[in-house]
Design an enzyme around this catalytic site. Structure first.
Site, PDB file in Angstrom:
ATOM      1  N   ASP A 130     -27.400   1.449  37.259  1.00 35.66           N
ATOM      2  CA  ASP A 130     -28.695   0.693  37.698  1.00 35.66           C
ATOM      3  C   ASP A 130     -28.264  -0.848  37.220  1.00 35.66           C
ATOM      4  O   ASP A 130     -27.070  -1.038  36.816  1.00 35.66           O
ATOM      5  CB  ASP A 130     -29.722   0.993  36.782  1.00 35.66           C
ATOM      6  CG  ASP A 130     -31.063   0.319  37.472  1.00 35.66           C
ATOM      7  OD1 ASP A 130     -30.940   0.039  38.764  1.00 35.66           O
ATOM      8  OD2 ASP A 130     -32.190   0.299  36.992  1.00 35.66           O
ATOM      9  N   GLU A 175     -26.103  -5.268  40.447  1.00 36.46           N
ATOM     10  CA  GLU A 175     -25.903  -6.133  41.688  1.00 36.46           C
ATOM     11  C   GLU A 175     -24.936  -7.198  41.462  1.00 36.46           C
ATOM     12  O   GLU A 175     -24.251  -7.759  42.224  1.00 36.46           O
ATOM     13  CB  GLU A 175     -27.102  -6.889  42.204  1.00 36.46           C
ATOM     14  CG  GLU A 175     -28.405  -5.725  42.586  1.00 36.46           C
ATOM     15  CD  GLU A 175     -28.803  -5.027  41.646  1.00 36.46           C
ATOM     16  OE1 GLU A 175     -29.376  -3.846  42.124  1.00 36.46           O
ATOM     17  OE2 GLU A 175     -29.161  -5.340  40.309  1.00 36.46           O
ATOM     18  N   ASP A 201     -36.460  -0.773  43.448  1.00 31.78           N
ATOM     19  CA  ASP A 201     -37.712  -0.872  42.859  1.00 31.78           C
ATOM     20  C   ASP A 201     -38.929  -1.070  43.961  1.00 31.78           C
ATOM     21  O   ASP A 201     -39.252  -2.320  44.084  1.00 31.78           O
ATOM     22  CB  ASP A 201     -37.744  -1.873  41.817  1.00 31.78           C
ATOM     23  CG  ASP A 201     -36.576  -1.350  40.701  1.00 31.78           C
ATOM     24  OD1 ASP A 201     -36.415  -0.338  40.490  1.00 31.78           O
ATOM     25  OD2 ASP A 201     -36.278  -2.228  39.859  1.00 31.78           O
TER      26      ASP A 201
END
Length: 708
Positions: A345, A348, A425
């Site tokens: 997670d 990015e 999310d």
């Protein structure tokens, strides 16, 4: 023009290259176009392609889709004009409708909770890929082989890529149908590896289940309420101060005992690993990374430090092969506690209190093995891809006999080779529930078949009604996980009314009964790139009424899923697909299921996990065509490991014929060396919204007399 480009073009002369903007065609109708200013060191080796496209022929004079390259306002631009009516699809993980005409998509991976940034026009992943489907059903695909920050605009007759990086090459694929185009895409990018069977089951998650006793309680409740399920997930609170590869000494002091408990109840355990490494002397991960000088550097050449969950963090430079190998070695002891899968997670990468919540674009990555050093502006969009590439290597080192399962929030075109993904999310809202259908369909059409949303929504609190609706539809997505944020209302199926619990259980039961069919669809995706979850137009590319339909969808090629909230939808086959149910009495939430005429769908008896699932007893859903014939396919293997690569699998052809009210089904092994114990078969005849069942019969064939 670089020497590398000249080498690839083989027999083409320099004069020809200047005229044709350095273009060639491979032997599969794939054209590769180079701009005059192309510098291979700024783009290659490409993360998109499994193997570099090789020049076979000069570009044919009649080739129609040719990009025009230009430079304007500091941007590198490629424009492709198309003639006639074209419906555009693809462009990766974005909000909005399935049909992408008249849209602009930003390719810059950012953390976007509830998709509130820029309306979702650029999210956690980037896929520089556009699919076009013409009115006659033929299809083409366009890849901008460029990791730098860019955008895609799809007007009705023009596709435009604009990049903040150097001039980039463009790949154009021509095919006769969308299905053939998906096959051609994975011939370039590689196919998804066959995932472990357990990863296709229902999965329960929250930020966070803590302490370990609550994790055990969740497992107990799932079994108590007879909700078929396979996986429980651990978010960051299992860690010691959010330090990766550690365990909270108070709340998760015995991780192996916890994982053993889950395994005894036939659950798998997936744990989160983020890229941010807490800056702390004496913390083994930070010590090793600092000693090896493995961190991403700032513009001054010093290790970059940015805040994430643990506070100040270093970030591995995953462009470097030695860093990826080091990262892979960290998984051995971690996985030895009985962990089954990994969740990457925040990759990015998300960095708190920075512009756009990520690294400065002038940070430096060093590359290696032919990859030149460059700024974060070049490597930002592939940070997540390179991370999961290293993580997959680590899982294979730790457990070489098991198929790796990794879920990643960030990725790039080609990253399906390393990890599954989810749509980030999202928000617990009806709008985002409906939005999840075109989002997942678009990811599938962009080369990422293993994907799905957080069912029920992650941000804020779901209502029972929303969870029931979302679960009833979501169980037919490739990835099926219920996930909710810290501080929200509990979102497990039993947290609401008995009606909601029953609806969720019924929906999940449906997935597990259809698991042989679903696993077969995943095998197809691993062979030829076909999405598991498909838009309706892939059932008939010539039916223009299906081109914009993004409420209903296909699961594999033979089942259509129509959510209750969808209302009347455009359907393939002009209404000939037959409705069926898998339970005696349904409820107001369950999706309408329809089967393609001429198909046979294999189903298993209901089991509480894929560990318990057996395929020696099969119910065969048979929907004959107008001639009374039907066929299908069943794929079987161990469900884990790699013995299937050496022939330990079985592909079985399912044939059915209806003659004078006598329905006969036969099974024929057509591929693989795997043997199956004696089967027991039951026919389920699907017609006009009802299902008639035969008695169980022993052997590889069965018959039934059709009642009126």
């Amino acid at each position: 023009m670089t020497h590398r480009v000249i080498t690839f073009l083989g027999s083409l002369t320099l004069a020809t290259m200047a005229m044709a903007q350095a273009a060639f065609v491979t032997d599969n109708k794939v054209a590769v176009f180079y701009p005059p200013q192309y510098d291979a060191a700024q783009h290659e080796p490409s993360p998109i392609f499994e193997h570099e496209p090789k020049a076979i022929h000069p570009l044919p004079a009649q080739w129609s889709l040719t990009p025009r390259f230009s430079q304007r306002d500091g941007k590198s631009i490629a424009q492709i004009t198309v003639d006639g009516q074209v419906d555009f699809y693809g462009t990766g993980e974005v909000t909005g409708p399935l049909r992408r005409n008249g849209r602009t998509v930003g390719l810059w991976n950012i953390d976007t909770p509830a998709y509130s940034v820029d309306g979702g026009s650029h999210l956690y992943q980037s896929h520089p890929w556009v699919m076009g489907v013409r009115a006659d059903g033929s299809a083409f695909g366009i890849i901008a082989d460029n990791t730098w920050r860019q955008s895609i605009t799809t007007d009705n007759h023009q596709v435009t890529f604009e990049s903040l990086g150097p001039a980039f090459r463009v790949v154009v694929i021509e095919r006769e149908s969308p299905r053939d185009l998906m096959k051609a895409l994975v011939e370039l990018t590689g196919t998804m590896s066959l995932p472990p069977l357990w990863s296709l089951g229902y999965q329960q998650c929250r930020f966070s289940y803590q302490p370990d006793t609550q994790v055990m309680e969740i497992a107990d409740q799932l079994r108590k309420h007879q909700i078929p399920s396979d996986v429980i997930w651990m978010d960051i609170d299992y860690m010691d101060g959010y330090k990766i590869f550690t365990f909270n000494p108070k709340e998760f002091s015995r991780p192996k005992a916890l994982n053993d408990y889950l395994h005894q109840k036939h659950f798998k355990a997936v744990y989160m690993i983020d890229p941010g490494v807490k800056v702390e002397k004496g913390y083994f991960v930070d010590d090793q990374g600092t000693a090896g000088d493995y961190w991403v550097k700032d513009k001054d050449g010093k290790p970059f430090v940015g805040d994430v969950w643990p506070g100040p963090c270093h970030f591995p430079d995953f462009t470097r092969p030695d860093v990826r190998m080091w990262w892979a070695t960290l998984y051995k002891d971690f996985m030895a506690t009985g962990i089954d899968g990994v969740w990457n997670d925040m990759n990015e990468p998300a960095v708190f209190n920075q512009h756009e919540n990520t690294m400065p674009v002038d940070n430096r990555h060093l590359g290696g093995e032919g990859l030149s050093a460059g700024p974060h502006l070049r490597f930002h969009n592939v940070f997540g891809l390179n991370m999961v590439r290293a993580s997959r290597q680590g899982l294979l080192l730790a457990n070489p006999q098991k198929r790796p399962f990794i879920l990643s929030r960030s990725n790039f075109l080609g990253g399906h080779r390393y990890a599954a993904t989810w749509t980030g999310d999202n928000l617990s809202s009806e709008d985002q529930m409906k939005l999840s259908v075109p989002m997942s369909l678009t990811l599938g059409l962009s080369g990422q078949p293993f994907n799905g949303p957080d069912i029920g929504g992650f941000c804020e609190s779901a209502t029972g009604d929303l969870l029931a609706q979302w679960t009833a539809m979501g169980v037919f997505f490739p990835f099926v996980r219920n996930h909710s944020i810290k501080g929200s209302a509990q979102q497990e199926p039993w947290a609401f009314t008995p009606e909601v619990l029953d609806a969720c259980r019924t929906a999940i039961n449906r997935r597990y009964m259809l698991m042989p069919y679903i696993y077969t669809a995943f095998r197809e995706a691993s062979v030829d790139g076909m999405p598991v979850m498909r838009p309706l137009f892939m059932a008939d590319e010539h039916d223009l009424s299906l081109r914009s339909e993004d409420r209903a969808f296909l699961l594999g090629s033979d089942i259509m899923v129509i959510p209750q909230w969808a209302g009347k939808v455009a359907e393939p086959g002009q209404g000939t697909w037959q409705a069926f149910t898998l339970e005696n009495q349904t409820d107001k939430y369950q999706a309408v299921l329809k089967q393609r005429p001429g198909s046979v769908v294999p189903m298993a008896n209901l089991a509480q996990s894929t560990t318990d699932m057996r395929t020696d007893s099969l119910t065969l859903l048979v929907c004959p065509d107008s001639e009374g014939n039907a066929s299908g396919c069943l794929y079987e293997d161990d469900g884990d490991g790699f013995s299937y690569r050496t022939g330990d699998y079985l592909v079985t052809k399912l044939d059915a014929s209806l003659r004078k009210k006598q329905l006969t089904v036969s099974l024929t092994a057509v591929e693989g060396k795997r043997t199956v114990a004696t089967r027991y078969l039951r026919i389920a005849y699907v017609r006009k919204g009802s299902v008639q069942y035969s008695a169980w019969q022993k052997g590889d064939s069965a018959t039934m007399k059709i009642r009126k």
